[in-house]
Write a protein that holds these residues in place. Structure first.
Motif, PDB file in Angstrom:
ATOM      1  N   GLY A  86       3.986   1.363  -4.663  1.00 22.91           N
ATOM      2  CA  GLY A  86       3.983   0.453  -3.515  1.00 22.91           C
ATOM      3  C   GLY A  86       4.423  -0.951  -3.872  1.00 22.91           C
TER       4      GLY A  86
ATOM      5  N   GLN B 122       5.820   6.482   4.927  1.00 21.13           N
ATOM      6  CA  GLN B 122       6.073   5.464   5.946  1.00 21.13           C
ATOM      7  C   GLN B 122       5.035   4.359   5.838  1.00 21.13           C
ATOM      8  OE1 GLN B 122       5.666   7.529   9.593  1.00 21.13           O
ATOM      9  NE2 GLN B 122       3.823   8.574   8.963  1.00 21.13           N
TER      10      GLN B 122
ATOM     11  N   GLN C 222      -5.185  -4.318   6.209  1.00 22.14           N
ATOM     12  CA  GLN C 222      -6.096  -4.732   5.135  1.00 22.14           C
ATOM     13  C   GLN C 222      -5.478  -5.815   4.271  1.00 22.14           C
ATOM     14  OE1 GLN C 222      -7.361  -1.291   2.991  1.00 22.14           O
ATOM     15  NE2 GLN C 222      -9.037  -0.895   4.399  1.00 22.14           N
TER      16      GLN C 222
ATOM     17  N   PRO D 134     -10.539   1.328   1.285  1.00 27.44           N
ATOM     18  CA  PRO D 134      -9.141   0.956   1.051  1.00 27.44           C
ATOM     19  C   PRO D 134      -8.179   1.947   1.690  1.00 27.44           C
ATOM     20  CG  PRO D 134     -10.106   1.905  -0.910  1.00 27.44           C
ATOM     21  CD  PRO D 134     -11.224   1.721   0.050  1.00 27.44           C
ATOM     22  N   ARG D 135      -7.095   1.409   2.215  1.00 30.35           N
ATOM     23  CA  ARG D 135      -6.059   2.252   2.800  1.00 30.35           C
ATOM     24  C   ARG D 135      -4.723   1.880   2.161  1.00 30.35           C
ATOM     25  NH1 ARG D 135      -9.393   5.007   3.793  1.00 30.35           N
ATOM     26  NH2 ARG D 135     -10.279   5.736   5.747  1.00 30.35           N
ATOM     27  N   PRO D 136      -3.856   2.857   1.955  1.00 29.58           N
ATOM     28  CA  PRO D 136      -2.594   2.571   1.248  1.00 29.58           C
ATOM     29  C   PRO D 136      -1.603   1.843   2.149  1.00 29.58           C
ATOM     30  CG  PRO D 136      -2.624   4.821   1.970  1.00 29.58           C
ATOM     31  CD  PRO D 136      -3.957   4.254   2.341  1.00 29.58           C
ATOM     32  N   LEU D 137      -0.610   1.266   1.495  1.00 29.84           N
ATOM     33  CA  LEU D 137       0.430   0.540   2.226  1.00 29.84           C
ATOM     34  C   LEU D 137       1.470   1.507   2.773  1.00 29.84           C
ATOM     35  CD1 LEU D 137       1.033  -2.320   2.774  1.00 29.84           C
ATOM     36  CD2 LEU D 137       2.311  -2.446   0.668  1.00 29.84           C
ATOM     37  N   ARG D 138       1.775   2.518   1.994  1.00 30.72           N
ATOM     38  CA  ARG D 138       2.712   3.547   2.451  1.00 30.72           C
ATOM     39  C   ARG D 138       1.978   4.871   2.431  1.00 30.72           C
ATOM     40  NH1 ARG D 138       8.206   1.267   1.836  1.00 30.72           N
ATOM     41  NH2 ARG D 138       8.741   3.077   3.053  1.00 30.72           N
ATOM     42  N   LEU D 139       2.122   5.620   3.496  1.00 28.12           N
ATOM     43  CA  LEU D 139       1.417   6.884   3.620  1.00 28.12           C
ATOM     44  C   LEU D 139       2.430   8.014   3.586  1.00 28.12           C
ATOM     45  CD1 LEU D 139      -1.596   7.762   4.322  1.00 28.12           C
ATOM     46  CD2 LEU D 139      -0.643   8.306   6.545  1.00 28.12           C
TER      47      LEU D 139
ATOM     48  N   PHE E  76       0.610   5.229  -1.395  1.00 35.92           N
ATOM     49  CA  PHE E  76       0.774   4.246  -2.466  1.00 35.92           C
ATOM     50  C   PHE E  76       0.166   2.927  -2.020  1.00 35.92           C
ATOM     51  CE2 PHE E  76       4.475   7.067  -2.623  1.00 35.92           C
ATOM     52  CZ  PHE E  76       4.351   7.561  -3.905  1.00 35.92           C
ATOM     53  N   PHE E  77      -0.570   2.307  -2.925  1.00 36.46           N
ATOM     54  CA  PHE E  77      -1.104   0.972  -2.644  1.00 36.46           C
ATOM     55  C   PHE E  77      -0.132  -0.093  -3.129  1.00 36.46           C
ATOM     56  CE2 PHE E  77      -4.969   3.462  -2.629  1.00 36.46           C
ATOM     57  CZ  PHE E  77      -5.640   2.932  -1.558  1.00 36.46           C
ATOM     58  N   ALA E  78      -0.353  -1.323  -2.659  1.00 38.81           N
ATOM     59  CA  ALA E  78       0.515  -2.427  -3.076  1.00 38.81           C
ATOM     60  C   ALA E  78       0.277  -2.727  -4.552  1.00 38.81           C
ATOM     61  CB  ALA E  78       0.202  -3.662  -2.259  1.00 38.81           C
TER      62      ALA E  78
END
Lengths: 249, 537
Positions: A56, A91, A99, B442-447, B535-537
């Protein structure tokens, strides 16, 4: 003498589009990086950000830059994001964006898989006043150097005319024609929390000098912090040369 | 703009003796509608429920169920215990509002002023000046009642000189098959009519006044149960104790105070057409046809003070074949420049054949709009510029390709957002941003959707993984946080297998941050399937 004057006139004509002053600069508030950039990231220009699809880092860094770029009066300006509908890297995910302090309601997604049509849509968006920034994710064009350079030039011109900042993302691409070229990689920050942070390499800049380092980002205060790496070899791929298009090889 | 359109069309009832407000209260409409759609037995006990503050409360009961002891406001569990043989279903307010809207449109046969109030399951007609066409107020009510009865609807009908009185009588006094009429010619003088009105209203409960719940409770405490008991009270003392609303409602009941009602807007089609003596073809002529039609349409809408959100350009060829193209707009407009920009490419796509002899433009989804002021001092609003951009991109690329993200209240990560065509949204989506100290997971930036299966090795079955293998890459996990357990929607029927998912946030050796889930719980002996979800930042 006559020849020299003609030469100077010609040079001026060629450089005319480059001479327009940038609409302003966004300072990263990181000393070394701002000096390398000549004061900050130029607004109203096109910037290239490269990095792997399978993490990311690129999206996170872009979001961080947007958070800083559109702070204050522009904080609700929409961001137009053009790209193929479903890439390898998934996406953009609204709850994750929220967040990190970015309102997903500001996103306008243009899901166009044809790269030329998508780039044309990005140009349209750049010409539209009120748009905060435009992201174009058409790195696949970079395999055709002629098309890539044309697209880069067109985006740069549209960004200058509209005064809107454009970001082009790719896995690897030639930065010729862009204002700056960045390479992003994930990094270990050696910090206890899960603060976002990346290894950032500014590899190409018009009228500046390259820079690389570790940046971490505080999402809610919109601040970048430079982190000194614990040991030099841990820095992921420092100063690695951008892989240019096939034509250069 | 909506407020201006309401203001321009609102019906203000005031001190007019010739008002003939008809209220038709249909208490069982929702349950009758649901019963017909689902094929429940006629006249059988049935009730609809809805969620109120997380409780299932009955919202509408049929007369058979009402006779057996069910009532609106009862809890669903109590109702089921009381009457197990009754049919229960969720209440759909939108369907009820749609049906009432259609009924009010049907009521245009009596008067052009009609509207509905879905909250009270009621529609109204202002028949003053129109009832003589039916043979007088009583004949109108009899006709209305017989037609609704023939349709199988239980209707409580009342006519009174004010909306408040008609509402109170319809909801609390009228019986099916016996319409109440307080506007008849025989009531005589103004004073006689007022006396008749007071006599009819006095025995009704105070709930007929459309009061807020706390005022109703206060009146009950004070021992004021009927409207008649209010008529003797002083205005000032009522206002001091219960606030201004009670006195307003009492005055509206007698027609002594204005009341603003919103009748259904009457829609007229907006259509312009052009025909030519000689069939036209060729790109220039077709482009001219489109621009002329758009100019005519813009003129028409400016004259009628309308704005559209849908534009159709159609044409008919010499051989009789027709074609048309639709353009959707994300905000109502009548600007010829914007419409022309949307239809710029159209002329190239028209197949003229041997020529076109007739062309038309039709505007849809019309709304009222005052003429814009010329903005000389400032730039147009950024929001409208963005709408123009969305329309333009939608017209060029197809409306499905320009999208915005809308939040959905769902636990399942891949259902928590919805990507919708931007042109179809009436309002920008509203997201709640968690603050810096928020404890949200926590939630990812791209799913990745759908998630990608991967191979994972954990030291113990219920631990975070240490080694990942995905698409030929090996990752060594350096640190992990979690798990966050997300259960499946087990309450939904038809779910094949109910396995919970544990999500971990992992950081690999090179610093990439991944959102990895394990479908199935090892402590329950279920098979564990690992997958990469983002993916997380």
């Amino acid at each position: 003498m006559d020849r020299k004057a003609a030469f100077n006139a010609l040079k001026k004509q060629i450089l005319l589009p480059f001479d327009q002053p940038a609409a302003g600069r966004m300072a990263f508030a990181v000393d070394g990086l701002d000096q390398a950039l000549g004061g900050g990231l130029a607004r109203g220009r096109a910037h290239l950000v490269t990095g792997s699809l399978l993490d990311g880092a690129v999206a996170g860094f872009l979001l961080a830059v947007l958070g800083r770029l559109l702070a204050g009066a522009n904080s609700q300006a929409p961001v137009v994001c053009c790209g193929a509908p479903r890439g390898l890297a998934g996406q953009l995910y609204g709850p994750g964006l929220a967040q990190l302090g970015f309102d997903p309601a500001r996103l306008v997604l243009v899901c166009e898989s044809h790269p030329l049509r998508g780039m044309a849509a990005a140009e349209e968006a750049l010409a539209c006043r009120g748009v905060g920034a435009v992201i174009a994710d058409y790195g696949m064009l970079a395999s055709r150097p002629d098309m890539w350079q044309k697209a880069a030039r067109r985006l740069q011109l549209a960004a200058e005319q509209g005064g809107t900042t454009a970001f082009v993302t790719a896995v690897s691409a030639s930065p010729a024609g862009f204002e700056t070229g960045w390479h992003l990689a994930p990094a270990h920050l050696a910090e206890p929390g899960w603060q976002p942070g990346w290894s950032v390499a500014l590899q190409h800049i018009r009228g500046g000098r390259p820079w690389s380092g570790l940046l971490s980002w505080q999402p809610h205060s919109h601040r970048f912090t430079e982190i000194k790496p614990a040991s030099p070899q841990k820095l992921a791929r420092p100063g690695r040369k951008l892989r240019a298009g096939r034509h250069a090889a | 703009m909506d407020s201006t359109s309401e203001d321009s069309q609102a019906l203000i009832t005031g001190r007019r003796a010739d008002r003939q407000m008809v209220c038709v209260h249909l208490p069982e409409l929702a349950v009758q509608q649901a019963g017909r759609a689902a094929g429940w037995p006629d006249k059988g006990p049935a009730a609809l429920w809805q969620l109120q503050q997380n409780r299932q409360i009955l919202a509408c009961v049929s007369s058979a169920a009402g006779a057996a002891g069910l009532s609106v406001g009862m809890r669903l569990a109590d109702a089921r215990a009381l009457l197990p043989e009754a049919v229960f279903a969720p209440f759909d307010p939108a369907a009820l509002a749609g049906l009432l809207d259609r009924l009010a449109r049907w009521a245009w046969r009596y008067s052009p002023l009609a509207g509905c109030d879905p909250a009270a399951s009621l529609f109204w007609i202002e028949a003053g000046g129109a009832s003589h066409l039916q043979g007088g107020p009583e004949a109108l009510l009899a006709d209305l009642d017989s037609r609704l009865a023939a349709a199988g609807l239980t209707a409580h009908i009342a006519m009174a000189p004010s909306y408040g009185a008609a509402f109170a009588l319809a909801c609390h006094a009228a019986r099916p098959g016996q319409p109440l009429c307080l506007c008849g010619a025989e009531s005589g003088s103004v004073f006689g009519r007022r006396r008749a009105l007071l006599a009819a209203l006095s025995p009704l409960p105070v709930a007929a006044l459309r009061l807020d719940a706390d005022i109703g409770a206060g009146l009950a405490q004070a021992g004021l149960h009927t409207i008649g008991s209010l008529f003797g009270q002083k205005r000032a003392s009522l206002t001091v104790r219960f606030g201004p609303q009670l006195v307003w409602r009492r005055d509206q009941l007698l027609g002594e105070r204005d009341e603003r009602l919103q009748p259904l807007p009457v829609e007229q089609p907006a259509l312009v057409s052009r025909s030519w003596a000689e069939p036209i073809s060729g790109p220039e002529a077709l482009a001219r046809m489109v621009t002329d039609l758009i100019a005519d349409m813009a003129d028409l809408m400016a004259r009628r003070q309308l704005q559209c959100r849908l534009l159709e350009i159609g044409w008919q060829r010499v051989d009789g074949q027709r074609g048309s193209q639709h353009f959707a707009l994300s905000r109502p407009t009548r600007a010829a420049s914007l419409l022309a920009r949307l239809t710029a490419d159209l002329a190239c796509h028209i197949d003229a054949g041997f020529g076109i002899e007739y062309g038309w433009a039709r505007a849809g989804r019309l709304s009222f709009g005052l003429p814009e002021n010329l903005q000389l001092d400032r730039r147009p609003a950024a929001a409208s510029l963005l709408d123009d951009l969305v329309d333009h991109l939608s017209a060029r690329l197809g409306s499905a390709k320009v999208r915005r993200l809308q939040p959905v209240r769902q636990w399942q990560p891949d259902k928590a957002q919805q990507s919708l065509p931007a042109a179809s949204l009436d309002q920008p989506p509203h997201w709640i941003l968690p603050g810096p100290d928020s404890l949200s997971a926590p939630r990812p930036l791209r799913l990745l959707s759908p998630p990608e299966p991967l191979e994972a090795t954990a030291l113990l079955p219920d631990h975070a993984p240490r080694l990942l293998r995905w698409r030929g890459q090996n990752w060594v996990v350096q640190r992990a946080s979690g798990p966050e357990r997300i259960g499946p929607p087990w309450w939904q029927t038809g779910q094949p297998a109910c396995r919970s998912t544990d999500y971990y946030r992992l950081e690999t050796e090179n610093g990439a941050r991944l959102w990895v889930g394990r479908h199935g719980l090892p402590e329950r002996g279920e098979q564990a399937d690992w997958f990469l979800h983002g993916f997380f930042a």
